[in-house]
Scaffold this motif. Structure first.
Motif, PDB file in Angstrom:
ATOM      1  N   ASP A 115      28.388 -28.506-100.947  1.00 21.57           N
ATOM      2  CA  ASP A 115      29.690 -28.854-100.373  1.00 21.57           C
ATOM      3  C   ASP A 115      29.907 -28.022 -99.110  1.00 21.57           C
ATOM      4  O   ASP A 115      30.768 -27.147 -99.062  1.00 21.57           O
ATOM      5  CB  ASP A 115      30.784 -28.561-101.413  1.00 21.57           C
ATOM      6  N   PRO A 116      29.097 -28.275 -98.054  1.00 20.42           N
ATOM      7  CA  PRO A 116      29.067 -27.368 -96.892  1.00 20.42           C
ATOM      8  C   PRO A 116      30.278 -27.479 -95.980  1.00 20.42           C
ATOM      9  O   PRO A 116      31.036 -28.445 -96.026  1.00 20.42           O
ATOM     10  CB  PRO A 116      27.802 -27.812 -96.151  1.00 20.42           C
ATOM     11  N   GLY A 117      30.439 -26.440 -95.140  1.00 22.81           N
ATOM     12  CA  GLY A 117      31.435 -26.464 -94.086  1.00 22.81           C
ATOM     13  C   GLY A 117      32.854 -26.244 -94.535  1.00 22.81           C
ATOM     14  O   GLY A 117      33.784 -26.798 -93.967  1.00 22.81           O
ATOM     15  N   ARG A 118      33.065 -25.391 -95.512  1.00 21.52           N
ATOM     16  CA  ARG A 118      34.396 -25.216 -96.092  1.00 21.52           C
ATOM     17  C   ARG A 118      34.918 -23.812 -95.816  1.00 21.52           C
ATOM     18  O   ARG A 118      34.325 -22.825 -96.215  1.00 21.52           O
ATOM     19  CB  ARG A 118      34.311 -25.425 -97.599  1.00 21.52           C
ATOM     20  N   LYS A 119      36.058 -23.699 -95.138  1.00 19.79           N
ATOM     21  CA  LYS A 119      36.715 -22.406 -94.978  1.00 19.79           C
ATOM     22  C   LYS A 119      37.465 -22.087 -96.264  1.00 19.79           C
ATOM     23  O   LYS A 119      37.957 -22.989 -96.945  1.00 19.79           O
ATOM     24  CB  LYS A 119      37.672 -22.442 -93.795  1.00 19.79           C
ATOM     25  N   GLY A 120      37.572 -20.815 -96.579  1.00 17.47           N
ATOM     26  CA  GLY A 120      38.265 -20.467 -97.809  1.00 17.47           C
ATOM     27  C   GLY A 120      38.496 -18.972 -97.946  1.00 17.47           C
ATOM     28  O   GLY A 120      38.112 -18.172 -97.082  1.00 17.47           O
ATOM     29  N   PHE A 121      39.145 -18.612 -99.051  1.00 16.60           N
ATOM     30  CA  PHE A 121      39.465 -17.224 -99.362  1.00 16.60           C
ATOM     31  C   PHE A 121      38.881 -16.868-100.723  1.00 16.60           C
ATOM     32  O   PHE A 121      38.783 -17.713-101.615  1.00 16.60           O
ATOM     33  CB  PHE A 121      40.983 -17.016 -99.426  1.00 16.60           C
ATOM     34  N   PHE A 122      38.498 -15.597-100.871  1.00 14.36           N
ATOM     35  CA  PHE A 122      38.125 -15.138-102.206  1.00 14.36           C
ATOM     36  C   PHE A 122      38.574 -13.702-102.410  1.00 14.36           C
ATOM     37  O   PHE A 122      38.668 -12.909-101.472  1.00 14.36           O
ATOM     38  CB  PHE A 122      36.631 -15.315-102.483  1.00 14.36           C
ATOM     39  N   LEU A 123      38.872 -13.386-103.657  1.00 11.00           N
ATOM     40  CA  LEU A 123      39.301 -12.049-104.072  1.00 11.00           C
ATOM     41  C   LEU A 123      38.216 -11.486-104.976  1.00 11.00           C
ATOM     42  O   LEU A 123      37.761 -12.166-105.903  1.00 11.00           O
ATOM     43  CB  LEU A 123      40.637 -12.131-104.816  1.00 11.00           C
ATOM     44  N   TYR A 124      37.794 -10.263-104.719  1.00  8.51           N
ATOM     45  CA  TYR A 124      36.721  -9.663-105.514  1.00  8.51           C
ATOM     46  C   TYR A 124      36.942  -8.163-105.617  1.00  8.51           C
ATOM     47  O   TYR A 124      37.771  -7.589-104.916  1.00  8.51           O
ATOM     48  CB  TYR A 124      35.356  -9.945-104.851  1.00  8.51           C
ATOM     49  N   TRP A 125      36.176  -7.519-106.499  1.00  9.83           N
ATOM     50  CA  TRP A 125      36.234  -6.067-106.648  1.00  9.83           C
ATOM     51  C   TRP A 125      35.092  -5.432-105.875  1.00  9.83           C
ATOM     52  O   TRP A 125      33.919  -5.764-106.082  1.00  9.83           O
ATOM     53  CB  TRP A 125      36.139  -5.674-108.110  1.00  9.83           C
ATOM     54  N   ASN A 126      35.434  -4.530-104.953  1.00 15.01           N
ATOM     55  CA  ASN A 126      34.434  -3.828-104.155  1.00 15.01           C
ATOM     56  C   ASN A 126      34.011  -2.557-104.886  1.00 15.01           C
ATOM     57  O   ASN A 126      34.834  -1.668-105.124  1.00 15.01           O
ATOM     58  CB  ASN A 126      35.013  -3.488-102.770  1.00 15.01           C
ATOM     59  N   SER A 127      32.742  -2.486-105.249  1.00 14.18           N
ATOM     60  CA  SER A 127      32.286  -1.375-106.086  1.00 14.18           C
ATOM     61  C   SER A 127      32.196  -0.058-105.321  1.00 14.18           C
ATOM     62  O   SER A 127      32.218   1.013-105.938  1.00 14.18           O
ATOM     63  CB  SER A 127      30.918  -1.713-106.696  1.00 14.18           C
ATOM     64  N   ILE A 128      32.080  -0.108-103.999  1.00 12.32           N
ATOM     65  CA  ILE A 128      32.025   1.125-103.208  1.00 12.32           C
ATOM     66  C   ILE A 128      33.425   1.710-103.042  1.00 12.32           C
ATOM     67  O   ILE A 128      33.637   2.905-103.245  1.00 12.32           O
ATOM     68  CB  ILE A 128      31.406   0.856-101.823  1.00 12.32           C
TER      69      ILE A 128
END
Length: 205
Positions: A115-128
């Protein structure tokens, strides 16, 4: 690399009340001391038009180590995905391996490669950094040739690894809202930020 300037304004209410956090073109990454996830909690108000993203959204909160994010492919047409990545290990990597924005981005791209060409947001945990971060991707589906440009739009200090990780499953669609920002948005955002900073200094005093 396309430059993105982010305006983040905190519409602060009474102490203990929910925050409405506006993110649009104009100012640096929003640094937060905390964020209340779940219905009735804080809200990221995203000016999607300023990112050139579709103004309709779809929200997914998933653990890649359990379901591989397969539940989000394919996405509906003409929507901006907002994805919470609960897991911290990419493809079974050791717990000591860093889990960064690019790592989380590859997890998502692996699920969305059809499903190419999609702008978006993501939330994640940064381990550093030991905190959760909200990221905008110019192409959240890109895998071949590397990730699309990534911009950190918010960073949330939540008391270290345990607290930050445990909060991720609690995020809901209610914590994200697509909002139109008027033409004077950057100036308004700057004024609101100044007001919020003044209120914080007065409380601290």
């Amino acid at each position: 690399m396309k430059a993105l300037f982010l305006a983040a304004a905190v519409l602060a209410g009474a102490a203990g009340s929910a925050q409405a956090l506006i993110i649009s073109a104009g100012a640096p990454t929003l640094e937060l001391e905390g964020f209340q996830p779940g219905p009735g909690g804080d809200v990221f108000e995203l000016d999607l038009a300023s990112f050139g993203a579709a103004t309709s959204t779809v929200f997914i909160n998933a653990n890649p180590s359990v379901d591989g994010l397969t539940m989000i492919d394919p996405l509906p047409a003409d929507v901006t995905p907002i994805i919470v990545v609960q897991g911290r290990d990419r493809f079974g990597d050791a717990p000591s391996d860093p889990f960064l924005a690019g790592t989380a981005g590859f997890e998502i791209a692996d699920a969305l490669q059809d499903d190419p060409g999609r702008k978006g947001f993501f939330l994640y945990w940064n381990s550093i950094q030991q905190r959760n971060r909200l990221v905008f991707s110019e192409d959240i589906t890109r895998q071949a040739g590397g990730l699309g440009d990534l911009t950190i739009v918010a960073a949330i200090a939540s008391g270290g690894q345990g607290a930050a990780l445990s909060e991720l499953p609690d995020y809901a669609a209610d914590n994200f809202s697509a909002v139109p920002i008027p033409a004077a948005g950057p100036l308004l955002a700057a004024a609101l930020l100044a007001g919020a900073a003044l209120r914080r200094r007065r409380r601290a005093g």
